[in-house]
Design a protein around this motif. Structure first.
Motif, mmCIF file in Angstrom:
data_model
loop_
_atom_site.group_PDB
_atom_site.id
_atom_site.type_symbol
_atom_site.label_atom_id
_atom_site.label_comp_id
_atom_site.label_asym_id
_atom_site.label_seq_id
_atom_site.Cartn_x
_atom_site.Cartn_y
_atom_site.Cartn_z
ATOM 1 N N THR A 66 3.093 11.613 9.336
ATOM 2 C CA THR A 66 4.245 10.707 9.367
ATOM 3 C C THR A 66 4.228 9.664 8.253
ATOM 4 N N ASN A 67 3.089 9.480 7.591
ATOM 5 C CA ASN A 67 3.036 8.494 6.507
ATOM 6 C C ASN A 67 3.334 9.115 5.137
ATOM 7 N N PRO A 120 -4.319 6.521 7.012
ATOM 8 C CA PRO A 120 -3.123 6.076 7.742
ATOM 9 C C PRO A 120 -2.610 4.701 7.313
ATOM 10 N N GLU A 121 -3.459 3.932 6.624
ATOM 11 C CA GLU A 121 -3.033 2.597 6.184
ATOM 12 C C GLU A 121 -2.118 2.652 4.959
ATOM 13 N N TYR A 122 -2.025 3.830 4.319
ATOM 14 C CA TYR A 122 -1.168 4.012 3.149
ATOM 15 C C TYR A 122 0.067 4.830 3.510
ATOM 16 N N HIS A 123 1.100 4.681 2.681
ATOM 17 C CA HIS A 123 2.333 5.470 2.814
ATOM 18 C C HIS A 123 2.581 6.156 1.473
ATOM 19 N N MET A 161 -3.652 11.996 2.838
ATOM 20 C CA MET A 161 -2.884 11.003 3.598
ATOM 21 C C MET A 161 -3.162 11.077 5.093
ATOM 22 N N LYS A 162 -3.565 12.239 5.569
ATOM 23 C CA LYS A 162 -3.930 12.361 6.982
ATOM 24 C C LYS A 162 -5.153 11.512 7.314
ATOM 25 N N GLU A 186 6.629 10.682 2.959
ATOM 26 C CA GLU A 186 8.090 10.759 2.944
ATOM 27 C C GLU A 186 8.553 11.527 1.706
ATOM 28 N N LYS A 239 0.821 -1.214 0.000
ATOM 29 C CA LYS A 239 0.000 0.000 0.000
ATOM 30 C C LYS A 239 0.857 1.266 0.000
ATOM 31 N N ILE A 240 1.883 1.248 -0.830
ATOM 32 C CA ILE A 240 2.768 2.407 -0.939
ATOM 33 C C ILE A 240 2.405 3.197 -2.191
#
Length: 319
Positions: A219-220, A197-200, A193-194, A222, A172-173
Motif C-alpha cells: 500500500t505504500n 513501511p515508513e517510506y512511500h 518497500m514491503k 503508488e 520520506k517520499i
C-alpha cells in the motif's frame, strides 16, 4: 550563401524512454540544423517530433523493414539530406545500410548490453559513434561495436533552469521515473518497500510490467502513470531512486540532480558514471539501500550535463 546542414534522425521508438527523449531534446535545440525525423507513431513523442521537425517519416516500432529502408533513402535524396543520425540499436540497422549509399552516418548507442555479429559488421559503415557515458564507450569497444578512433563521449544534457525552483515535501517520499519493463527492475524497489513501511514510493511511467507490478505492490507504493510534467513530479518527492539493471545516462537522474534531490541508485553502468554526490547500492542489497536513504544528501548538477554543451559538441560532428 550556404544553407543549413540537413540531418535525418532515426529512432525506432517514440514511446516513453531516455532514447526518445534524447532525440526530442537534441532536435529541439539544434537551431543551426534542419531537422528531419523518422520514428514510429507512438505516444508521447510522435506528435512532439512532428512539431519540431522540417519533415517526418513513419517507420515501424522496433522492427526493420526493407521497404522502409528504400523509402528513407529516397526521402533523403528528395530532401537533400546527406547526414543520418541513428539512435539506438534498431535505428542503427537503417542508418548503417544507408551508409552504403553515400550518406554520412552518425550513431548514438543509448545503452550497450550485448552485441550481435551483424552489429559488429555494421561498425565499418559508420562515420562517427557517440556514447552518452564513459562506461558505455568501454562496453561498446569491448563488444567490438565501434573503434576508438571515431568514437566520442558526449553526455546527455538538460536545461537546468527548468528545475531550479523545486522543493521537497520532507515526508520520506521516494520517487522514480521509468518504463515498467524487466530491465528497469522496478520489482526490486517494490520488494524493498514491503520492508520499508515508513517510506512511500511514487512510480511514474508505463509499460509491459504495469499490471504485474501493481499486483505485488504494497500500500505504500503508488503508480502515477505516464508523467509529462517532470518538475511537478519532482516537487512531490524527497529522494529519487532507481533499481535499473543498466543505463546509458538517464535523463531522470540528471533532472533530479538539477532539482537538488537526494538520489540513491543501483550500482550499474550508466549510474556509476554520473558525477555528483549520489549514493549507490549493490542490487538486491536491502540494508545497503536503506542506509543510503538515511545518508543521502541533496545533489548539485555538474555543468558537464548542460544541454548547450551537448548540442555544441554534436553540431561539430555534423560539420
Amino acid at each position: 550563401m550556404k544553407g543549413k546542414t540537413k540531418v535525418l534522425f532515426i529512432t525506432v521508438r517514440s514511446d516513453m524512454g531516455g532514447g526518445p527523449k534524447h532525440v526530442y531534446e537534441l532536435c529541439s535545440g539544434l537551431s543551426e540544423i534542419d531537422v528531419y525525423i523518422a520514428s514510429p507513431c507512438d505516444a508521447p513523442y510522435y506528435e512532439k517530433y512532428r512539431s519540431i521537425s522540417n519533415g517526418h517519416i513513419k517507420i515501424p516500432h522496433r522492427k526493420f523493414s526493407l521497404l522502409k529502408l528504400i523509402e528513407l533513402i529516397q526521402y533523403c535524396r528528395n530532401n537533400g539530406i546527406n547526414i543520418v543520425h541513428s539512435h539506438g540499436r534498431g535505428a542503427g540497422i537503417y542508418s548503417r545500410f544507408m551508409g552504403l549509399f553515400g550518406f554520412k552516418v552518425v550513431h548514438t548507442f543509448h545503452g550497450v548490453h550485448h552485441a550481435s555479429i551483424v552489429e559488429r559488421m555494421l561498425k565499418h559503415l559508420t562515420n562517427r559513434f557517440i556514447c552518452v557515458s564513459r562506461s558505455e564507450m568501454i562496453n561498446a569497444l569491448a563488444f567490438g561495436l565501434c573503434e576508438k578512433i571515431n568514437t566520442v563521449v558526449i553526455p546527455n544534457g538538460i536545461e537546468e533552469k527548468k528545475y531550479s525552483d523545486i522543493t521537497s515535501p520532507g515526508k520520506k517520499i521516494l520517487g522514480t521515473i521509468s518504463r515498467l519493463d524487466p530491465h528497469k527492475n522496478n520489482g526490486e524497489l517494490i520488494r524493498f518497500m514491503k520492508e520499508l513501511p515508513e517510506y512511500h514510493l511514487l512510480i511514474a511511467g508505463d509499460g509491459e510490467e504495469k499490471e504485474y507490478l501493481k499486483s505485488i505492490a504494497p500500500t505504500n507504493v503508488e503508480f502515477m502513470g505516464y508523467v509529462d510534467d517532470i518538475p511537478n513530479f519532482l516537487n512531490k518527492i524527497d529522494i529519487y531512486v532507481s533499481a535499473s539493471r543498466g543505463e546509458g545516462l538517464p535523463y531522470s537522474v540528471l533532472e533530479a540532480m538539477a532539482a537538488g534531490k537526494k538520489i540513491v541508485l543501483s550500482d550499474v553502468v550508466g549510474h556509476n558514471d554520473i558525477e555528483g554526490n549520489i549514493l549507490l547500492y549493490k542490487p538486491e542489497q536491502l540494508e545497503i539501500f536503506k542506509n543510503a536513504l538515511l545518508k543521502a544528501e541533496n545533489c548539485k548538477i555538474s555543468t558537464e550535463y548542460c544541454i548547450n554543451n551537448q548540442i555544441k559538441k554534436i553540431e561539430q560532428i555534423y560539420e
